[in-house]
Design a protein around this motif. Structure first.
Motif, PDB file in Angstrom:
ATOM      1  N   TRP A   1       3.906   1.733   2.582  1.00 42.93           N
ATOM      2  CA  TRP A   1       4.930   2.588   2.081  1.00 42.93           C
ATOM      3  C   TRP A   1       4.241   3.983   2.463  1.00 42.93           C
ATOM      4  N   ALA A   2       4.909   4.626   3.597  1.00 47.68           N
ATOM      5  CA  ALA A   2       4.133   5.896   3.867  1.00 47.68           C
ATOM      6  C   ALA A   2       5.423   7.013   3.821  1.00 47.68           C
ATOM      7  N   CYS A   3       5.659   7.245   2.803  1.00 48.75           N
ATOM      8  CA  CYS A   3       6.923   8.066   2.398  1.00 48.75           C
ATOM      9  C   CYS A   3       6.412   9.717   2.391  1.00 48.75           C
ATOM     10  N   ALA A   4       6.655  10.434   3.269  1.00 47.68           N
ATOM     11  CA  ALA A   4       6.647  11.835   3.433  1.00 47.68           C
ATOM     12  C   ALA A   4       4.883  12.119   3.303  1.00 47.68           C
TER      13      ALA A   4
ATOM     14  N   LEU B   1       0.730  -1.142  -0.065  1.00 42.62           N
ATOM     15  CA  LEU B   1      -0.167  -0.071   0.042  1.00 42.62           C
ATOM     16  C   LEU B   1       0.892   1.272   0.118  1.00 42.62           C
ATOM     17  N   ASP B   2       0.837   2.178  -1.015  1.00 39.14           N
ATOM     18  CA  ASP B   2       1.542   3.283  -0.936  1.00 39.14           C
ATOM     19  C   ASP B   2       0.529   4.434  -0.337  1.00 39.14           C
ATOM     20  N   LEU B   3       0.665   4.759   0.728  1.00 42.13           N
ATOM     21  CA  LEU B   3       0.044   5.714   1.370  1.00 42.13           C
ATOM     22  C   LEU B   3       0.297   7.054   1.124  1.00 42.13           C
ATOM     23  N   GLY B   4      -0.477   7.957   0.658  1.00 36.57           N
ATOM     24  CA  GLY B   4      -0.179   9.109   0.057  1.00 36.57           C
ATOM     25  C   GLY B   4       0.748   9.503  -0.953  1.00 36.57           C
ATOM     26  N   CYS B   5       0.268   8.500  -2.132  1.00 37.08           N
ATOM     27  CA  CYS B   5       1.177   8.164  -3.035  1.00 37.08           C
ATOM     28  C   CYS B   5       1.511   9.719  -3.995  1.00 37.08           C
ATOM     29  N   GLY B   6       0.999  10.611  -3.830  1.00 41.31           N
ATOM     30  CA  GLY B   6       1.508  11.863  -4.721  1.00 41.31           C
ATOM     31  C   GLY B   6       1.453  11.480  -5.879  1.00 41.31           C
ATOM     32  N   SER B   7       2.488  12.010  -6.613  1.00 39.10           N
ATOM     33  CA  SER B   7       2.708  11.797  -8.172  1.00 39.10           C
ATOM     34  C   SER B   7       2.754  10.571  -8.454  1.00 39.10           C
ATOM     35  N   GLY B   8       2.680   9.390  -7.763  1.00 36.97           N
ATOM     36  CA  GLY B   8       2.919   8.037  -8.508  1.00 36.97           C
ATOM     37  C   GLY B   8       4.062   7.380  -8.536  1.00 36.97           C
ATOM     38  N   ARG B   9       5.155   8.133  -8.368  1.00 38.11           N
ATOM     39  CA  ARG B   9       6.536   7.796  -8.587  1.00 38.11           C
ATOM     40  C   ARG B   9       6.901   6.269  -8.002  1.00 38.11           C
TER      41      ARG B   9
ATOM     42  N   VAL C   1       0.354  -3.124  -6.251  1.00 34.21           N
ATOM     43  CA  VAL C   1       0.508  -1.944  -5.730  1.00 34.21           C
ATOM     44  C   VAL C   1      -0.922  -1.365  -5.518  1.00 34.21           C
ATOM     45  N   ALA C   2      -1.221  -1.079  -4.356  1.00 37.14           N
ATOM     46  CA  ALA C   2      -2.725  -0.348  -3.916  1.00 37.14           C
ATOM     47  C   ALA C   2      -2.199   1.220  -3.556  1.00 37.14           C
ATOM     48  N   ALA C   3      -3.135   2.128  -3.918  1.00 37.15           N
ATOM     49  CA  ALA C   3      -2.574   3.457  -3.338  1.00 37.15           C
ATOM     50  C   ALA C   3      -3.879   4.295  -3.132  1.00 37.15           C
ATOM     51  N   ILE C   4      -3.411   5.234  -2.247  1.00 37.50           N
ATOM     52  CA  ILE C   4      -4.411   6.307  -1.854  1.00 37.50           C
ATOM     53  C   ILE C   4      -3.748   7.479  -1.619  1.00 37.50           C
TER      54      ILE C   4
END
Length: 195
Positions: free
Chosen positions: A101-104, A42-50, A62-65
């Motif tokens: 993955w909670a990057c920034a 899970l990409d939490l707060g994925c922003g640009s999608g990078r 990958v799941a993302a919000i």
């Protein structure tokens, strides 16, 4: 949280341009080391999608919000996956992901709600799942350019970790911002959920 959403909606293109091509390999490696082939992230707060794109290219699911509708659109366009328009405060999943993955992203979580939100992330992890989080380094709550930030240092990170009995610290390290026009330090945390 709506303040941040408004900021990222209004500055979506500039944020995208400023972040989508940052070299992140040195942050991916410690996280991915604990995941098996084809793991669900899970990409939490994925922003640009990078990061979605990077994980997808390595064969992960990958799941993302993200809470900015404009960044959700950009991430969907860049990655071809369905990105949910959702706040981390709303997350309610159980044992679904091998890694979060909670990057920034959690740096916009109000300090008094950090325990609650991190608890949701741990709940969303499968047993033995790993959680990566990064915060701007420091110990203050501040506002800058219309956004609020919750900074973290080692002492507060240790205090947070101590509030959970079902995770352990794998690694904690400080890095410098990868953007050439930023001089900030980041605190990186890698936690593992017990089996």
């Amino acid at each position: 949280m709506s303040t941040e959403s408004n900021y990222y909606n209004e500055h979506a293109q500039a944020f995208f341009d400023n972040t989508y091509d940052i070299e992140m390999k040195n942050l991916y490696i410690p996280f991915l080391l604990h995941l098996t082939d084809g793991a669900v992230i899970l990409d939490l707060g994925c922003g640009s999608g990078r990061d979605i794109l990077a994980f997808k290219s390595l064969g992960y699911q990958v799941a993302a919000i993200d809470y900015s509708i404009e960044l959700v659109k950009k991430a969907r366009e860049l990655t071809g996956i369905y990105v949910r328009h959702e706040s981390f405060y709303e997350l309610d999943e159980n044992a679904k992901y091998d890694g979060v993955w909670a990057c920034a992203s959690l740096l916009h979580c109000e300090r008094y709600r950090l325990r609650e939100v991190i608890g949701k992330l741990i709940q969303a992890l499968k047993p033995l799942g790993v959680l990566y989080m990064s915060f701007k380094y420091g110990n203050t709550d501040r506002e800058k350019n219309g956004r609020t930030f919750t900074d973290l240092d080692e002492d507060y990170a240790q205090e947070l970790l101590g509030q959970f009995t079902n995770v352990e610290l794998l690694r904690q390290w400080v890095t410098l911002d990868q953007r050439s026009d930023h001089q900030e330090k980041w605190l990186n945390l890698l936690w593992k959920k017990h089996g």
